[in-house]
Design an enzyme around this catalytic site. Structure first.
Site, PDB file in Angstrom:
ATOM      1  N   HIS A  43      38.254  39.955  46.725  1.00 51.14           N
ATOM      2  CA  HIS A  43      39.237  40.921  46.214  1.00 51.14           C
ATOM      3  C   HIS A  43      38.511  42.242  45.964  1.00 51.14           C
ATOM      4  O   HIS A  43      38.127  42.549  44.831  1.00 51.14           O
ATOM      5  CB  HIS A  43      39.859  40.392  44.928  1.00 51.14           C
ATOM      6  CG  HIS A  43      41.034  41.191  44.448  1.00 51.14           C
ATOM      7  ND1 HIS A  43      42.107  40.624  43.813  1.00 51.14           N
ATOM      8  CD2 HIS A  43      41.306  42.533  44.494  1.00 51.14           C
ATOM      9  CE1 HIS A  43      42.976  41.558  43.484  1.00 51.14           C
ATOM     10  NE2 HIS A  43      42.509  42.731  43.896  1.00 51.14           N
ATOM     11  N   GLU A  70      42.202  39.844  49.274  1.00 52.97           N
ATOM     12  CA  GLU A  70      43.249  40.211  48.325  1.00 52.97           C
ATOM     13  C   GLU A  70      43.111  41.673  47.933  1.00 52.97           C
ATOM     14  O   GLU A  70      42.008  42.214  47.929  1.00 52.97           O
ATOM     15  CB  GLU A  70      43.128  39.373  47.050  1.00 52.97           C
ATOM     16  CG  GLU A  70      43.270  37.887  47.244  1.00 52.97           C
ATOM     17  CD  GLU A  70      43.125  37.136  45.932  1.00 52.97           C
ATOM     18  OE1 GLU A  70      43.527  35.963  45.880  1.00 52.97           O
ATOM     19  OE2 GLU A  70      42.613  37.725  44.951  1.00 52.97           O
ATOM     20  N   THR A 100      41.407  42.357  35.969  1.00 52.84           N
ATOM     21  CA  THR A 100      41.792  41.278  36.864  1.00 52.84           C
ATOM     22  C   THR A 100      43.285  41.390  37.098  1.00 52.84           C
ATOM     23  O   THR A 100      43.991  42.138  36.404  1.00 52.84           O
ATOM     24  CB  THR A 100      41.430  39.897  36.276  1.00 52.84           C
ATOM     25  OG1 THR A 100      41.711  38.886  37.247  1.00 52.84           O
ATOM     26  CG2 THR A 100      42.215  39.617  35.002  1.00 52.84           C
ATOM     27  N   HIS A 191      44.891  31.862  39.902  1.00 47.79           N
ATOM     28  CA  HIS A 191      44.611  32.603  38.677  1.00 47.79           C
ATOM     29  C   HIS A 191      44.553  31.638  37.500  1.00 47.79           C
ATOM     30  O   HIS A 191      45.554  31.055  37.102  1.00 47.79           O
ATOM     31  CB  HIS A 191      45.627  33.705  38.384  1.00 47.79           C
ATOM     32  CG  HIS A 191      45.054  34.796  37.517  1.00 47.79           C
ATOM     33  ND1 HIS A 191      44.406  35.889  38.037  1.00 47.79           N
ATOM     34  CD2 HIS A 191      44.982  34.937  36.186  1.00 47.79           C
ATOM     35  CE1 HIS A 191      43.990  36.672  37.062  1.00 47.79           C
ATOM     36  NE2 HIS A 191      44.314  36.107  35.913  1.00 47.79           N
ATOM     37  N   ASP A 192      43.367  31.502  36.934  1.00 53.13           N
ATOM     38  CA  ASP A 192      43.104  30.665  35.757  1.00 53.13           C
ATOM     39  C   ASP A 192      43.258  29.175  36.012  1.00 53.13           C
ATOM     40  O   ASP A 192      43.319  28.382  35.070  1.00 53.13           O
ATOM     41  CB  ASP A 192      43.982  31.083  34.568  1.00 53.13           C
ATOM     42  CG  ASP A 192      43.557  32.416  33.972  1.00 53.13           C
ATOM     43  OD1 ASP A 192      42.450  32.884  34.308  1.00 53.13           O
ATOM     44  OD2 ASP A 192      44.318  32.994  33.184  1.00 53.13           O
ATOM     45  N   GLY A 214      38.280  31.325  41.506  1.00 58.14           N
ATOM     46  CA  GLY A 214      37.019  32.045  41.450  1.00 58.14           C
ATOM     47  C   GLY A 214      36.345  31.978  40.104  1.00 58.14           C
ATOM     48  O   GLY A 214      35.331  31.300  39.934  1.00 58.14           O
TER      49      GLY A 214
END
Length: 238
Positions: A43, A70, A100, A191-192, A214
């Protein structure tokens, strides 16, 4: 099996903190693929504070699975994607100074803009995905843009899971995924997500094609080792 794409932004952050080339991003990506991951995600942001635009070009030469780029489709980002031609581009509406990603697209308000960008990428053979909140109306709006996939933004699920309300937290994602599948959209998520909450998510979301992980994966690897952690995610995603 749901595919695992490993986001290596945090490795780039670590490299950039001291200059030089440690850890080596190219070697890390190759190792992650060798450990069994089915994709690499990056990203890049305009200030290149972690992934640099040059990294995208370098990774394209060595990634043998799927390369997912991304980002917010500003002109500089669009040019990068068209030059690199990754397997997939994921469009994220993050501000230039965002720490983020923190929200999905309003696919109705941005329909025309997204449709134009997606058309450009698809003309060059690049699979497209839109980052969306788990809302049925936004999924329907995504389908109207011509995108191939959506990526469900999973922060709210992760928070509810951690609070002991997993069943309540997962339901909007189940509803969104069902509608997406009916509309012919591929379903990604990210995400998370982490080792604790990924299995529950995978088992309940129908037609889940891919997760991008990630921050948590890299943090977990500090204690458990990168090869072990990749294997642990793959096991949970079976």
């Amino acid at each position: 099996m749901t595919k695992l794409s490993v986001n290596i932004n945090k490795l780039a952050t670590l490299r950039n903190s001291r200059g030089g080339n440690q850890p080596n991003l190219i070697t890390a990506a190759q190792d992650i693929e060798a450990f069994g991951a089915q994709g690499i995600t990056i990203h890049p942001r305009p200030d290149e504070r972690h992934i640099r635009y040059k990294d995208a070009h370098d990774l394209k030469k060595v990634v043998t699975t799927e390369l997912n780029i991304e980002g917010n489709p500003i002109p500089k980002f669009i040019d990068l994607v068209l030059e690199v031609k990754p397997t997939q581009v994921t469009l994220v509406p993050d501000a230039e100074d965002a720490i983020t990603s923190n929200a999905g697209w309003d696919t109705h308000k941005n329909k025309d803009f997204l449709a134009d960008v997606i058309k450009t990428f698809k003309q060059h053979g690049i699979r497209t995905s839109i980052f969306v909140d788990p809302e049925v109306t936004m999924v329907k709006g995504a389908a109207d843009t011509g995108t191939d996939h959506i990526e469900l933004y999973t922060e709210s699920y992760a928070k509810m899971f951690a609070a002991g309300e997993a069943e309540k937290g997962i339901q909007p994602y189940v509803d969104a995924a069902k509608i997406a599948h009916e509309l012919g959209l591929g379903i990604n998520a990210g995400h998370d997500l982490n080792l604790e909450n990924i299995r529950f998510f995978k088992e309940r979301i129908p037609h889940l094609l891919e997760v991008s992980i990630g921050h948590a994966l890299i943090c977990e690897s500090i204690y458990l080792g990168l090869e072990n952690v990749v294997s642990m995610y793959l096991h949970r995603l079976k």
